[in-house]
Design a protein around this motif. Structure first.
Motif, PDB file in Angstrom:
ATOM      1  N   ARG A 122     -40.441  -3.877  -9.899  1.00  7.23           N
ATOM      2  CA  ARG A 122     -40.403  -3.344  -8.533  1.00  7.23           C
ATOM      3  C   ARG A 122     -39.103  -2.556  -8.294  1.00  7.23           C
ATOM      4  O   ARG A 122     -39.120  -1.496  -7.673  1.00  7.23           O
ATOM      5  CB  ARG A 122     -40.549  -4.498  -7.535  1.00  7.23           C
ATOM      6  CG  ARG A 122     -40.288  -4.160  -6.101  1.00  7.23           C
ATOM      7  CD  ARG A 122     -41.284  -3.153  -5.542  1.00  7.23           C
ATOM      8  NE  ARG A 122     -40.939  -2.811  -4.163  1.00  7.23           N
ATOM      9  CZ  ARG A 122     -41.281  -1.670  -3.572  1.00  7.23           C
ATOM     10  NH1 ARG A 122     -42.015  -0.775  -4.217  1.00  7.23           N
ATOM     11  NH2 ARG A 122     -40.937  -1.443  -2.344  1.00  7.23           N
ATOM     12  N   GLU A 125     -39.436   0.905  -9.604  1.00  7.45           N
ATOM     13  CA  GLU A 125     -40.251   1.754  -8.716  1.00  7.45           C
ATOM     14  C   GLU A 125     -39.396   2.341  -7.602  1.00  7.45           C
ATOM     15  O   GLU A 125     -39.474   3.533  -7.291  1.00  7.45           O
ATOM     16  CB  GLU A 125     -41.328   0.915  -8.010  1.00  7.45           C
ATOM     17  CG  GLU A 125     -42.623   0.760  -8.739  1.00  7.45           C
ATOM     18  CD  GLU A 125     -43.572  -0.128  -7.933  1.00  7.45           C
ATOM     19  OE1 GLU A 125     -44.436  -0.725  -8.588  1.00  7.45           O
ATOM     20  OE2 GLU A 125     -43.445  -0.244  -6.684  1.00  7.45           O
ATOM     21  N   ASN A 160     -39.995  -3.912   0.897  1.00 11.29           N
ATOM     22  CA  ASN A 160     -40.936  -3.205   1.762  1.00 11.29           C
ATOM     23  C   ASN A 160     -40.741  -3.480   3.246  1.00 11.29           C
ATOM     24  O   ASN A 160     -41.719  -3.740   3.952  1.00 11.29           O
ATOM     25  CB  ASN A 160     -42.361  -3.611   1.418  1.00 11.29           C
ATOM     26  CG  ASN A 160     -43.039  -2.546   0.607  1.00 11.29           C
ATOM     27  OD1 ASN A 160     -42.875  -1.360   0.893  1.00 11.29           O
ATOM     28  ND2 ASN A 160     -43.777  -2.970  -0.381  1.00 11.29           N
ATOM     29  N   TYR A 192     -43.094   6.596   4.684  1.00 13.24           N
ATOM     30  CA  TYR A 192     -43.515   5.203   4.861  1.00 13.24           C
ATOM     31  C   TYR A 192     -43.600   4.776   6.320  1.00 13.24           C
ATOM     32  O   TYR A 192     -44.016   3.658   6.608  1.00 13.24           O
ATOM     33  CB  TYR A 192     -42.570   4.271   4.103  1.00 13.24           C
ATOM     34  CG  TYR A 192     -42.585   4.537   2.619  1.00 13.24           C
ATOM     35  CD1 TYR A 192     -43.635   4.078   1.837  1.00 13.24           C
ATOM     36  CD2 TYR A 192     -41.583   5.285   2.024  1.00 13.24           C
ATOM     37  CE1 TYR A 192     -43.679   4.349   0.486  1.00 13.24           C
ATOM     38  CE2 TYR A 192     -41.618   5.557   0.667  1.00 13.24           C
ATOM     39  CZ  TYR A 192     -42.669   5.088  -0.094  1.00 13.24           C
ATOM     40  OH  TYR A 192     -42.712   5.361  -1.427  1.00 13.24           O
TER      41      TYR A 192
HETATM   42  P1  ADP Z   1     -46.346   5.567  -4.483  1.00 12.30           P
HETATM   43  O1  ADP Z   1     -46.691   5.997  -5.855  1.00 12.30           O
HETATM   44  O2  ADP Z   1     -46.743   4.154  -4.145  1.00 12.30           O
HETATM   45  O3  ADP Z   1     -46.654   6.533  -3.379  1.00 12.30           O
HETATM   46  P2  ADP Z   1     -43.567   6.485  -4.569  1.00 12.30           P
HETATM   47  O4  ADP Z   1     -43.415   6.967  -5.964  1.00 12.30           O
HETATM   48  O5  ADP Z   1     -43.642   7.451  -3.424  1.00 12.30           O
HETATM   49  O6  ADP Z   1     -44.766   5.403  -4.487  1.00 12.30           O
HETATM   50  O7  ADP Z   1     -42.403   5.430  -4.279  1.00 12.30           O
HETATM   51  C1  ADP Z   1     -42.035   4.506  -5.267  1.00 12.30           C
HETATM   52  C2  ADP Z   1     -41.995   3.118  -4.705  1.00 12.30           C
HETATM   53  O8  ADP Z   1     -41.060   3.012  -3.648  1.00 12.30           O
HETATM   54  C3  ADP Z   1     -43.339   2.671  -4.147  1.00 12.30           C
HETATM   55  O9  ADP Z   1     -43.699   1.486  -4.802  1.00 12.30           O
HETATM   56  C4  ADP Z   1     -43.076   2.408  -2.690  1.00 12.30           C
HETATM   57  O10 ADP Z   1     -43.810   1.251  -2.298  1.00 12.30           O
HETATM   58  C5  ADP Z   1     -41.595   2.157  -2.659  1.00 12.30           C
HETATM   59  N1  ADP Z   1     -40.943   2.405  -1.349  1.00 12.30           N
HETATM   60  C6  ADP Z   1     -39.865   3.151  -1.126  1.00 12.30           C
HETATM   61  N2  ADP Z   1     -39.527   3.134   0.144  1.00 12.30           N
HETATM   62  C7  ADP Z   1     -40.407   2.365   0.761  1.00 12.30           C
HETATM   63  C8  ADP Z   1     -40.577   1.961   2.109  1.00 12.30           C
HETATM   64  N3  ADP Z   1     -39.769   2.340   3.092  1.00 12.30           N
HETATM   65  N4  ADP Z   1     -41.608   1.177   2.386  1.00 12.30           N
HETATM   66  C9  ADP Z   1     -42.414   0.801   1.433  1.00 12.30           C
HETATM   67  N5  ADP Z   1     -42.301   1.112   0.152  1.00 12.30           N
HETATM   68  C10 ADP Z   1     -41.302   1.894  -0.191  1.00 12.30           C
END
Ligand code: ADP
Ligand code: ADP
Length: 234
Positions: A122, A125, A160, A192
């Motif tokens: 995580r 990510e 999150n 988000y």
């Molecule tokens: P996705 O492929 O899920 O659209 P991104 O590549 O845009 O994801 O972002 C990478 C990760 O960052 C995702 O797992 C996303 O859930 C997380 N993330 C970053 N900022 C936030 C936020 N404010 N709220 C929820 N998740 C976020």
């Protein structure tokens, strides 16, 4: 989700016989998905205000509602669960300098009891999202200020949260880096729908970032409105 309401909130610190009124009757409503700025000089009560939202401080009177939950009334497990609704970023980043970037970001999940492997996955990510994948294996202490703040932002987002709290997060950064961090915060809000509450003494940050603003002085909100009406109209 992501609504913050201050209902007549006062906070007085007592040290021996000395009392400081950090907040006096603060009334505020931060709409879900908005970027809300609080501006004021040092000592105005901005840090106290933000620490009330994540339950690090409790009001002396009044209530702070986070998505309808009276956060000041909670303790123990209930408080820890409510605290997951918010993530916080700091002026001095508050990273563990001798710990790798990936593990700094994974830390909140490890404290929640999530396995190291899942927490690191995580973390990677979120590091990707803030544009710092290449630094995941570096020690936090090796990074520039702007990179450190990206790590701070990644750590704040790793659970999150619906609400991101920013306490002078750009005040230690140069103007170019400040602009990059502001752009990142805007993209988090846009992608988000994260509510962002930003407290600062820097007027330009409010103008560039916030939709709504409250001006604080000596523990009170002395002016409140849209950034356009408050600062940008002649
Ligand atoms: P996705 O492929 O899920 O659209 P991104 O590549 O845009 O994801 O972002 C990478 C990760 O960052 C995702 O797992 C996303 O859930 C997380 N993330 C970053 N900022 C936030 C936020 N404010 N709220 C929820 N998740 C976020
Ligand atoms: P700002 O973030 O706007 O600089 P703060 O919320 O940090 O303002 O401080 C508001 C007032 O409350 C100041 O007078 C400060 O000295 C006082 N204060 C803040 N935290 C504490 C504390 N833990 N104990 C005693 N006084 C405090």
């Amino acid at each position: 989700e992501g609504r913050i309401v201050f209902e007549g909130v006062s906070k007085t610190f007592t040290r021996g016989v000395a009392q400081t009124a950090a907040l006096r009757g603060v009334q505020l409503e931060v709409a879900p998905g908005s970027i809300f700025g609080v501006i004021g000089y040092s000592g105005a009560g901005k840090s106290t205000l933000i620490r009330l939202v994540n339950g690090l401080e409790k009001p002396t009177s009044g209530r702070v509602l986070v998505d309808g939950i009276d956060i000041g009334a909670l303790s123990g497990r209930g408080l820890r669960d409510a605290q997951k609704r918010t993530g916080m970023i700091f002026q001095q980043f508050n990273l563990l300098e001798t710990v790798r970037v990936r593990d700094n970001v994974a830390m909140p999940l490890r404290l929640d009891g999530i396995s190291q492997a899942a927490a690191r996955t995580r973390a990677d990510e979120v590091l990707d999202f803030v544009g710092l994948s290449a630094k995941a294996d570096s020690f936090a202490g090796e990074l520039s200020g702007g990179q450190k703040q990206r790590v701070g932002i990644a750590r704040a987002l790793v659970r999150n949260p619906r609400i991101l709290l920013s306490d002078e997060a750009t005040s230690a950064l140069d103007p170019t880096t400040t602009t990059q961090i502001i752009d990142l915060l805007r993209s988090i809000n846009r992608e988000y729908g994260t509510t962002i509450l930003v407290v600062t003494h820097e007027m330009d940050v409010i103008k560039d970032l916030a939709d709504e603003v409250a001006v604080m002085a000596d523990g009170e909100v002395v002016e409140q409105g849209s950034v356009l009406d408050t600062f940008l109209h002649p």
